[in-house]
Design a protein around this motif. Structure first.
Motif, PDB file in Angstrom:
ATOM      1  N   ASP A   2       4.837   5.183  -5.514  1.00 44.44           N
ATOM      2  CA  ASP A   2       5.004   5.012  -6.955  1.00 44.44           C
ATOM      3  C   ASP A   2       4.019   5.893  -7.723  1.00 44.44           C
ATOM      4  N   ASP A   3       2.774   5.946  -7.268  1.00 44.19           N
ATOM      5  CA  ASP A   3       1.773   6.811  -7.905  1.00 44.19           C
ATOM      6  C   ASP A   3       2.180   8.274  -7.805  1.00 44.19           C
ATOM      7  N   TRP A   4       2.710   8.676  -6.651  1.00 47.12           N
ATOM      8  CA  TRP A   4       3.173  10.063  -6.473  1.00 47.12           C
ATOM      9  C   TRP A   4       4.314  10.361  -7.436  1.00 47.12           C
ATOM     10  N   CYS A   5       5.242   9.412  -7.573  1.00 47.63           N
ATOM     11  CA  CYS A   5       6.354   9.597  -8.514  1.00 47.63           C
ATOM     12  C   CYS A   5       5.837   9.749  -9.942  1.00 47.63           C
ATOM     13  N   ALA A   6       4.857   8.952 -10.328  1.00 48.70           N
ATOM     14  CA  ALA A   6       4.283   9.035 -11.674  1.00 48.70           C
ATOM     15  C   ALA A   6       3.614  10.391 -11.889  1.00 48.70           C
ATOM     16  N   PRO A  26       7.488  -1.392  -7.901  1.00 45.09           N
ATOM     17  CA  PRO A  26       7.369  -0.023  -8.430  1.00 45.09           C
ATOM     18  C   PRO A  26       7.831   0.083  -9.879  1.00 45.09           C
ATOM     19  N   LYS A  27       7.168   0.971 -10.599  1.00 52.79           N
ATOM     20  CA  LYS A  27       7.485   1.216 -12.006  1.00 52.79           C
ATOM     21  C   LYS A  27       8.149   2.572 -12.231  1.00 52.79           C
ATOM     22  N   ARG A  53       0.836  -1.212   0.000  1.00 54.39           N
ATOM     23  CA  ARG A  53       0.000   0.000   0.000  1.00 54.39           C
ATOM     24  C   ARG A  53       0.866   1.256   0.000  1.00 54.39           C
ATOM     25  N   LEU A  54       1.911   1.274   0.807  1.00 58.59           N
ATOM     26  CA  LEU A  54       2.814   2.425   0.848  1.00 58.59           C
ATOM     27  C   LEU A  54       3.632   2.515  -0.438  1.00 58.59           C
TER      28      LEU A  54
END
Length: 166
Positions: free
Chosen positions: A20-24, A44-45, A14-15
């Motif tokens: 990863d979403d924040w980085c994207a 992570p991508k 979850r973290l």
């Protein structure tokens, strides 16, 4: 560099997914490095990561980090504080099977509000806190812990020992 560390025991997908979403969304993935554990289900991508780090490299990443992102484990919190690094924590939750009980929730409640320690109660709380630290807000709040006990504690223990208490 921003350092995401989860310890070595349990995954915390979850973290990792929220970071990863924040980085994207922000394009900050090149500024972030993560240690996410061997058993992580989510990979992570948008940022560089490893499953584990030898202790010397973990210390180096902590030392070089602008700030640290972690679960609410005391080891991670104490490490960040000992390096004088701000830390953003997201406590694991027992109801989501991220831990066996909610002691990390209790840790976050107890320590939240201390200088340099920001608490995200949910994944949606995380991006604004990361944005604040990237902008330099709260970065000066963190100060390194002394490697020695507070003099008041030393005095109280000395009085207790020499006072003959059993």
């Amino acid at each position: 560099m921003i350092f995401l560390t989860l310890g070595t025991q349990e995954p915390f997908d979850r973290l990792v997914r929220a970071v990863d979403d924040w980085c994207a969304a922000t394009g900050r993935g090149t500024d972030l490095f993560g240690q996410i554990t061997e058993r992580a289900g989510y990979r992570p991508k948008h940022f560089e990561w490893v499953a584990s780090l030898p202790p010397a490299l973990h210390r180096q990443r902590c030392s070089e980090a602008e700030f640290i992102v972690s679960h609410a484990g005391m080891g991670s919190i104490i490490t960040a504080m000992s390096y004088g690094k701000p830390i953003v924590i997201l406590p694991r939750r027992a109801d989501l099977k991220e831990h066996r009980n909610d002691h990390q929730q209790a840790t976050a409640r107890r320590l939240g509000g201390r200088p340099g320690l920001l608490v995200a109660q949910t994944e949606s709380d995380l991006p604004p806190l990361l944005d604040r630290l990237v902008a330099g807000e709260a970065a000066n709040d963190a100060s390194a812990l002394s490697p020695f006990a507070d003099q008041g504690l030393i005095d109280a223990l000395t009085a207790f020992i020499h006072g003959g208490h059993r």
